[in-house]
Motif scaffolding. Structure first.
Motif, PDB file in Angstrom:
ATOM      1  N   GLY A  54       0.840  -1.185   0.000  1.00  0.00           N
ATOM      2  CA  GLY A  54       0.000   0.000   0.000  1.00  0.00           C
ATOM      3  C   GLY A  54       0.875   1.234   0.000  1.00  0.00           C
ATOM      4  O   GLY A  54       2.034   1.183   0.406  1.00  0.00           O
ATOM      5  N   GLY A  55       0.318   2.311  -0.468  1.00  0.00           N
ATOM      6  CA  GLY A  55       1.081   3.544  -0.527  1.00  0.00           C
ATOM      7  C   GLY A  55       0.945   4.346   0.746  1.00  0.00           C
ATOM      8  O   GLY A  55       0.093   4.081   1.582  1.00  0.00           O
ATOM      9  N   ASN A  56       1.808   5.326   0.873  1.00  0.00           N
ATOM     10  CA  ASN A  56       1.717   6.275   1.980  1.00  0.00           C
ATOM     11  C   ASN A  56       0.806   7.411   1.562  1.00  0.00           C
ATOM     12  O   ASN A  56       0.870   7.877   0.431  1.00  0.00           O
ATOM     13  CB  ASN A  56       3.097   6.835   2.313  1.00  0.00           C
ATOM     14  CG  ASN A  56       4.031   5.781   2.834  1.00  0.00           C
ATOM     15  OD1 ASN A  56       3.642   4.947   3.622  1.00  0.00           O
ATOM     16  ND2 ASN A  56       5.257   5.808   2.385  1.00  0.00           N
ATOM     17  N   LYS A  57      -0.008   7.858   2.492  1.00  0.00           N
ATOM     18  CA  LYS A  57      -0.870   8.997   2.185  1.00  0.00           C
ATOM     19  C   LYS A  57       0.003  10.213   1.933  1.00  0.00           C
ATOM     20  O   LYS A  57       0.789  10.605   2.783  1.00  0.00           O
ATOM     21  CB  LYS A  57      -1.852   9.254   3.318  1.00  0.00           C
ATOM     22  CG  LYS A  57      -2.895   8.170   3.440  1.00  0.00           C
ATOM     23  CD  LYS A  57      -3.930   8.553   4.462  1.00  0.00           C
ATOM     24  CE  LYS A  57      -4.888   7.409   4.648  1.00  0.00           C
ATOM     25  NZ  LYS A  57      -6.161   7.646   4.060  1.00  0.00           N
ATOM     26  N   SER A  58      -0.132  10.754   0.753  1.00  0.00           N
ATOM     27  CA  SER A  58       0.700  11.875   0.330  1.00  0.00           C
ATOM     28  C   SER A  58      -0.161  12.929  -0.351  1.00  0.00           C
ATOM     29  O   SER A  58      -1.340  12.704  -0.610  1.00  0.00           O
ATOM     30  CB  SER A  58       1.776  11.392  -0.649  1.00  0.00           C
ATOM     31  OG  SER A  58       2.579  10.402  -0.053  1.00  0.00           O
ATOM     32  N   ARG A  59       0.455  14.054  -0.649  1.00  0.00           N
ATOM     33  CA  ARG A  59      -0.228  15.145  -1.356  1.00  0.00           C
ATOM     34  C   ARG A  59       0.669  15.688  -2.441  1.00  0.00           C
ATOM     35  O   ARG A  59       1.892  15.708  -2.315  1.00  0.00           O
ATOM     36  CB  ARG A  59      -0.577  16.277  -0.405  1.00  0.00           C
ATOM     37  CG  ARG A  59      -1.662  15.902   0.562  1.00  0.00           C
ATOM     38  CD  ARG A  59      -2.474  17.103   0.890  1.00  0.00           C
ATOM     39  NE  ARG A  59      -3.491  16.732   1.829  1.00  0.00           N
ATOM     40  CZ  ARG A  59      -4.746  17.100   1.709  1.00  0.00           C
ATOM     41  NH1 ARG A  59      -5.124  17.839   0.712  1.00  0.00           N
ATOM     42  NH2 ARG A  59      -5.625  16.738   2.607  1.00  0.00           N
ATOM     43  N   MET A  60       0.013  16.156  -3.504  1.00  0.00           N
ATOM     44  CA  MET A  60       0.724  16.852  -4.569  1.00  0.00           C
ATOM     45  C   MET A  60       0.100  18.233  -4.693  1.00  0.00           C
ATOM     46  O   MET A  60      -1.121  18.381  -4.700  1.00  0.00           O
ATOM     47  CB  MET A  60       0.597  16.114  -5.901  1.00  0.00           C
ATOM     48  CG  MET A  60       1.319  16.845  -7.024  1.00  0.00           C
ATOM     49  SD  MET A  60       1.336  15.955  -8.597  1.00  0.00           S
ATOM     50  CE  MET A  60      -0.396  15.937  -8.985  1.00  0.00           C
ATOM     51  N   TYR A  61       0.946  19.237  -4.764  1.00  0.00           N
ATOM     52  CA  TYR A  61       0.523  20.626  -4.912  1.00  0.00           C
ATOM     53  C   TYR A  61       1.083  21.128  -6.233  1.00  0.00           C
ATOM     54  O   TYR A  61       2.195  20.785  -6.609  1.00  0.00           O
ATOM     55  CB  TYR A  61       1.087  21.481  -3.776  1.00  0.00           C
ATOM     56  CG  TYR A  61       0.838  20.916  -2.405  1.00  0.00           C
ATOM     57  CD1 TYR A  61      -0.215  21.364  -1.642  1.00  0.00           C
ATOM     58  CD2 TYR A  61       1.665  19.923  -1.881  1.00  0.00           C
ATOM     59  CE1 TYR A  61      -0.456  20.848  -0.375  1.00  0.00           C
ATOM     60  CE2 TYR A  61       1.430  19.394  -0.621  1.00  0.00           C
ATOM     61  CZ  TYR A  61       0.372  19.858   0.125  1.00  0.00           C
ATOM     62  OH  TYR A  61       0.136  19.329   1.369  1.00  0.00           O
ATOM     63  N   PHE A  62       0.317  21.952  -6.935  1.00  0.00           N
ATOM     64  CA  PHE A  62       0.851  22.527  -8.161  1.00  0.00           C
ATOM     65  C   PHE A  62       0.293  23.916  -8.370  1.00  0.00           C
ATOM     66  O   PHE A  62      -0.815  24.236  -7.951  1.00  0.00           O
ATOM     67  CB  PHE A  62       0.602  21.631  -9.377  1.00  0.00           C
ATOM     68  CG  PHE A  62      -0.826  21.227  -9.599  1.00  0.00           C
ATOM     69  CD1 PHE A  62      -1.619  21.914 -10.502  1.00  0.00           C
ATOM     70  CD2 PHE A  62      -1.368  20.155  -8.913  1.00  0.00           C
ATOM     71  CE1 PHE A  62      -2.936  21.529 -10.720  1.00  0.00           C
ATOM     72  CE2 PHE A  62      -2.687  19.764  -9.133  1.00  0.00           C
ATOM     73  CZ  PHE A  62      -3.472  20.459 -10.039  1.00  0.00           C
ATOM     74  N   SER A  63       1.142  24.747  -8.989  1.00  0.00           N
ATOM     75  CA  SER A  63       0.771  26.138  -9.206  1.00  0.00           C
ATOM     76  C   SER A  63       1.501  26.685 -10.418  1.00  0.00           C
ATOM     77  O   SER A  63       2.651  26.333 -10.676  1.00  0.00           O
ATOM     78  CB  SER A  63       1.125  26.971  -7.983  1.00  0.00           C
ATOM     79  OG  SER A  63       0.816  28.332  -8.203  1.00  0.00           O
ATOM     80  N   PHE A  64       0.831  27.557 -11.151  1.00  0.00           N
ATOM     81  CA  PHE A  64       1.470  28.367 -12.186  1.00  0.00           C
ATOM     82  C   PHE A  64       1.890  29.641 -11.475  1.00  0.00           C
ATOM     83  O   PHE A  64       1.051  30.382 -10.977  1.00  0.00           O
ATOM     84  CB  PHE A  64       0.486  28.679 -13.320  1.00  0.00           C
ATOM     85  CG  PHE A  64       0.031  27.451 -14.055  1.00  0.00           C
ATOM     86  CD1 PHE A  64       0.817  26.898 -15.050  1.00  0.00           C
ATOM     87  CD2 PHE A  64      -1.169  26.841 -13.734  1.00  0.00           C
ATOM     88  CE1 PHE A  64       0.408  25.751 -15.729  1.00  0.00           C
ATOM     89  CE2 PHE A  64      -1.584  25.705 -14.413  1.00  0.00           C
ATOM     90  CZ  PHE A  64      -0.789  25.159 -15.405  1.00  0.00           C
ATOM     91  N   ALA A  65       3.194  29.853 -11.387  1.00  0.00           N
ATOM     92  CA  ALA A  65       3.691  30.966 -10.568  1.00  0.00           C
ATOM     93  C   ALA A  65       4.844  31.676 -11.255  1.00  0.00           C
ATOM     94  O   ALA A  65       5.464  31.149 -12.178  1.00  0.00           O
ATOM     95  CB  ALA A  65       4.140  30.431  -9.203  1.00  0.00           C
TER      96      ALA A  65
END
Length: 101
Positions: A54-65
């Motif tokens: 199983g995977g680890n609970k993670s997050r991905m964030y993205f932005s045009f900056a």
């Protein structure tokens, strides 16, 4: 304008939100993801069901900056990673944008 992508374990969520704000990046998106590492870990070896992965609970964030905002974010992320007591550093990449609407 460039696209910045940041990934981290779920536990860093609130801190990353603060780092984005401190870098001047106020518009961004985030998504829940499962993070995986290759190789058997001690936790997996000690599992009741070691064949299940199983995977680890993670997050991905993205932005045009803007480039200056991204530079500020990278400096903040670098400093944050230097003070971690875990083996799960925040990862970040920048991609150039050729066209946008």
């Amino acid at each position: 304008m460039k696209l910045v992508l940041v990934t981290s374990v779920e536990e860093f969520h609130e801190n990353i939100l603060k780092l984005f704000k401190k870098a001047g990046i106020h518009s961004f998106s985030e998504s829940d993801i499962d993070g995986h590492k290759n190789g058997a870990s001690l936790l997996m070896a000690n599992s009741w069901f070691p064949g299940e992965k199983g995977g680890n609970k993670s997050r991905m964030y993205f932005s045009f900056a803007a480039e200056d905002e991204i530079e500020a974010l990278f400096e903040l992320l670098k400093n944050y990673n230097q003070n971690l007591e875990t083996n799960n550093p925040i990862k970040a990449v920048v991609l150039p944008i050729e066209k946008y609407l």
